[in-house]
Design a protein around this motif. Structure first.
Motif, PDB file in Angstrom:
ATOM      1  N   ARG A   1      23.372   3.169   6.187  1.00 16.12           N
ATOM      2  CA  ARG A   1      22.354   2.251   5.675  1.00 16.12           C
ATOM      3  C   ARG A   1      20.967   2.824   5.898  1.00 16.12           C
ATOM      4  NH1 ARG A   1      22.763  -2.308   8.828  1.00 16.12           N
ATOM      5  NH2 ARG A   1      21.087  -1.520  10.083  1.00 16.12           N
ATOM      6  N   GLU A   2      20.733   3.351   7.082  1.00 19.43           N
ATOM      7  CA  GLU A   2      19.420   3.929   7.375  1.00 19.43           C
ATOM      8  C   GLU A   2      19.121   5.109   6.458  1.00 19.43           C
ATOM      9  OE1 GLU A   2      19.584   4.718  11.563  1.00 19.43           O
ATOM     10  OE2 GLU A   2      19.277   2.606  12.078  1.00 19.43           O
ATOM     11  N   GLU A   3      20.119   5.922   6.189  1.00 22.96           N
ATOM     12  CA  GLU A   3      19.925   7.076   5.303  1.00 22.96           C
ATOM     13  C   GLU A   3      19.671   6.622   3.865  1.00 22.96           C
ATOM     14  OE1 GLU A   3      22.447  10.949   3.864  1.00 22.96           O
ATOM     15  OE2 GLU A   3      22.752  10.230   5.911  1.00 22.96           O
TER      16      GLU A   3
ATOM     17  N   LEU B   1      12.321   3.003   2.979  1.00 19.51           N
ATOM     18  CA  LEU B   1      11.761   1.736   3.438  1.00 19.51           C
ATOM     19  C   LEU B   1      11.512   1.800   4.939  1.00 19.51           C
ATOM     20  CD1 LEU B   1      14.136  -0.793   1.609  1.00 19.51           C
ATOM     21  CD2 LEU B   1      11.881  -0.012   0.865  1.00 19.51           C
ATOM     22  N   ALA B   2      10.401   1.236   5.365  1.00 22.83           N
ATOM     23  CA  ALA B   2      10.122   1.128   6.798  1.00 22.83           C
ATOM     24  C   ALA B   2      11.165   0.198   7.420  1.00 22.83           C
ATOM     25  CB  ALA B   2       8.717   0.565   7.007  1.00 22.83           C
ATOM     26  N   PRO B   3      11.421   0.313   8.718  1.00 22.03           N
ATOM     27  CA  PRO B   3      12.394  -0.583   9.355  1.00 22.03           C
ATOM     28  C   PRO B   3      12.121  -2.065   9.091  1.00 22.03           C
ATOM     29  CG  PRO B   3      11.847   1.195  10.853  1.00 22.03           C
ATOM     30  CD  PRO B   3      10.921   1.329   9.665  1.00 22.03           C
ATOM     31  N   SER B   4      10.856  -2.455   9.095  1.00 21.37           N
ATOM     32  CA  SER B   4      10.529  -3.861   8.826  1.00 21.37           C
ATOM     33  C   SER B   4      10.870  -4.230   7.377  1.00 21.37           C
ATOM     34  CB  SER B   4       9.062  -4.161   9.121  1.00 21.37           C
ATOM     35  OG  SER B   4       8.222  -3.400   8.263  1.00 21.37           O
ATOM     36  N   GLU B   5      10.690  -3.286   6.459  1.00 25.34           N
ATOM     37  CA  GLU B   5      11.053  -3.534   5.057  1.00 25.34           C
ATOM     38  C   GLU B   5      12.569  -3.609   4.888  1.00 25.34           C
ATOM     39  OE1 GLU B   5       7.462  -1.450   2.526  1.00 25.34           O
ATOM     40  OE2 GLU B   5       8.917  -0.132   3.529  1.00 25.34           O
ATOM     41  N   GLN B   6      13.291  -2.782   5.624  1.00 22.88           N
ATOM     42  CA  GLN B   6      14.750  -2.852   5.590  1.00 22.88           C
ATOM     43  C   GLN B   6      15.218  -4.225   6.074  1.00 22.88           C
ATOM     44  OE1 GLN B   6      16.838   0.449   7.405  1.00 22.88           O
ATOM     45  NE2 GLN B   6      15.288   1.907   6.699  1.00 22.88           N
ATOM     46  N   GLN B   7      14.598  -4.716   7.136  1.00 24.85           N
ATOM     47  CA  GLN B   7      14.966  -6.035   7.657  1.00 24.85           C
ATOM     48  C   GLN B   7      14.626  -7.123   6.647  1.00 24.85           C
ATOM     49  OE1 GLN B   7      16.797  -6.581  10.458  1.00 24.85           O
ATOM     50  NE2 GLN B   7      16.948  -8.578   9.505  1.00 24.85           N
ATOM     51  N   THR B   8      13.490  -7.012   5.981  1.00 23.84           N
ATOM     52  CA  THR B   8      13.111  -7.970   4.944  1.00 23.84           C
ATOM     53  C   THR B   8      14.122  -7.941   3.799  1.00 23.84           C
ATOM     54  OG1 THR B   8      10.762  -7.822   5.497  1.00 23.84           O
ATOM     55  CG2 THR B   8      11.308  -8.622   3.286  1.00 23.84           C
ATOM     56  N   LEU B   9      14.521  -6.753   3.399  1.00 25.92           N
ATOM     57  CA  LEU B   9      15.524  -6.623   2.339  1.00 25.92           C
ATOM     58  C   LEU B   9      16.814  -7.327   2.733  1.00 25.92           C
ATOM     59  CD1 LEU B   9      16.546  -5.470  -0.356  1.00 25.92           C
ATOM     60  CD2 LEU B   9      17.128  -3.359   0.890  1.00 25.92           C
ATOM     61  N   LEU B  10      17.299  -7.085   3.947  1.00 29.47           N
ATOM     62  CA  LEU B  10      18.525  -7.743   4.416  1.00 29.47           C
ATOM     63  C   LEU B  10      18.365  -9.260   4.435  1.00 29.47           C
ATOM     64  CD1 LEU B  10      19.624  -5.377   7.317  1.00 29.47           C
ATOM     65  CD2 LEU B  10      20.783  -5.733   5.140  1.00 29.47           C
ATOM     66  N   THR B  11      17.222  -9.726   4.892  1.00 25.32           N
ATOM     67  CA  THR B  11      16.961 -11.167   4.939  1.00 25.32           C
ATOM     68  C   THR B  11      16.985 -11.766   3.541  1.00 25.32           C
ATOM     69  OG1 THR B  11      15.648 -10.927   6.954  1.00 25.32           O
ATOM     70  CG2 THR B  11      15.272 -12.925   5.634  1.00 25.32           C
TER      71      THR B  11
ATOM     72  N   ASN C   1      30.538   5.492   2.266  1.00 27.01           N
ATOM     73  CA  ASN C   1      31.848   6.135   2.174  1.00 27.01           C
ATOM     74  C   ASN C   1      31.814   7.539   2.784  1.00 27.01           C
ATOM     75  OD1 ASN C   1      33.393   4.053   1.092  1.00 27.01           O
ATOM     76  ND2 ASN C   1      32.897   4.607  -1.009  1.00 27.01           N
ATOM     77  N   GLU C   2      30.727   8.280   2.555  1.00 22.07           N
ATOM     78  CA  GLU C   2      30.590   9.610   3.156  1.00 22.07           C
ATOM     79  C   GLU C   2      30.624   9.529   4.680  1.00 22.07           C
ATOM     80  OE1 GLU C   2      26.926  11.329   1.710  1.00 22.07           O
ATOM     81  OE2 GLU C   2      27.609  11.262  -0.379  1.00 22.07           O
ATOM     82  N   HIS C   3      29.905   8.559   5.234  1.00 22.59           N
ATOM     83  CA  HIS C   3      29.843   8.405   6.692  1.00 22.59           C
ATOM     84  C   HIS C   3      31.148   7.878   7.283  1.00 22.59           C
ATOM     85  CE1 HIS C   3      25.543   9.075   6.174  1.00 22.59           C
ATOM     86  NE2 HIS C   3      25.436   9.156   7.491  1.00 22.59           N
ATOM     87  N   LEU C   4      31.945   7.200   6.481  1.00 24.30           N
ATOM     88  CA  LEU C   4      33.199   6.627   6.976  1.00 24.30           C
ATOM     89  C   LEU C   4      34.382   7.598   6.913  1.00 24.30           C
ATOM     90  CD1 LEU C   4      33.038   2.982   5.567  1.00 24.30           C
ATOM     91  CD2 LEU C   4      32.896   3.683   7.970  1.00 24.30           C
ATOM     92  N   VAL C   5      34.200   8.744   6.271  1.00 26.79           N
ATOM     93  CA  VAL C   5      35.301   9.715   6.141  1.00 26.79           C
ATOM     94  C   VAL C   5      35.947  10.038   7.496  1.00 26.79           C
ATOM     95  CG1 VAL C   5      35.842  12.126   5.563  1.00 26.79           C
ATOM     96  CG2 VAL C   5      34.600  10.693   3.935  1.00 26.79           C
TER      97      VAL C   5
END
Length: 147
Positions: A119-121, A126-136, A30-34
Motif C-alpha cells: 500500500r505504501e509503495e 501521497l503524504a502519509p496524512s493524505e493516505q489516511q484521508t484516502l482510507l477514511t 500481489n507482488e508483495h504477497l508472493v
C-alpha cells in the motif's frame, strides 16, 4: 483538436480513477504477497477469517463483494493450503462455517507487513496524512449509503 495526455480526458471520472488505482494497488499487493503464497483475495478472506471465530460462506461473499462461486473457490484454495477449514454450523447443519487454522492465523500475521508495504509503495505519491484521508474517505463511501 490535440491529443490529451495522461488521464486528462478522465480526470473527473471517479469510477475510472478508482478502478485504475485499484488495479495498481492489487498488482503491487500481489507482488508483495508472493513469498507468502497468497493473492489479494485470499489475503482478504484470511483476514476476515482471522477476525471472526467462524463465518458462513454466504457472509464471506457479502463482505468481500464476491459471487458465492468465487468464495467457494477461494475457500477451497485456502483449505488446500491448510490455512482455513470448513465446519458444519452447530445451529443449522445445512450451513458451513469457515474458520482460519492456526497456520492461517500465522500466515495472515506475517503477510500483513507485505500488505502495508504494498500500500505504501502504491500510494507513495501521497503524504502519509493524505493516505489516511484516502482510507477514511473510501471507508465512508463503502459504509454510508444514502437512504
Amino acid at each position: 483538436m490535440g491529443q490529451l495526455t495522461d488521464f486528462e480526458a478522465l480526470a473527473e471520472d471517479a469510477g475510472f480513477l478508482l478502478a485504475r488505482l485499484s488495479g495498481i494497488v492489487v498488482r503491487k499487493t500481489n507482488e508483495h504477497l508472493v513469498p507468502h503464497e497468497l493473492r489479494v483475495r485470499q489475503f482478504a478472506m484470511l483476514a476476515l477469517l482471522c477476525a471472526n471465530e467462524g463465518i458462513p460462506q454466504r457472509r464471506l461473499a457479502e463482505q468481500l463483494g464476491l459471487d458465492s462461486s468465487q468464495v467457494v473457490a477461494l475457500v477451497d484454495e485456502l483449505e488446500a493450503a491448510g490455512l482455513a477449514e470448513r465446519t458444519v454450523d452447530a445451529a443449522d447443519r445445512r450451513l458451513r462455517q469457515v474458520t482460519a487454522t492456526q497456520q492461517g492465523r500465522m500466515t495472515q500475521q506475517r503477510a500483513q507487513a507485505a500488505i502495508t508495504a504494498a500500500r505504501e509503495e502504491a500510494l507513495r505519491m501521497l503524504a502519509p496524512s493524505e493516505q489516511q484521508t484516502l482510507l477514511t474517505l473510501l471507508r465512508k463511501a463503502m459504509t454510508e449509503r444514502p437512504t
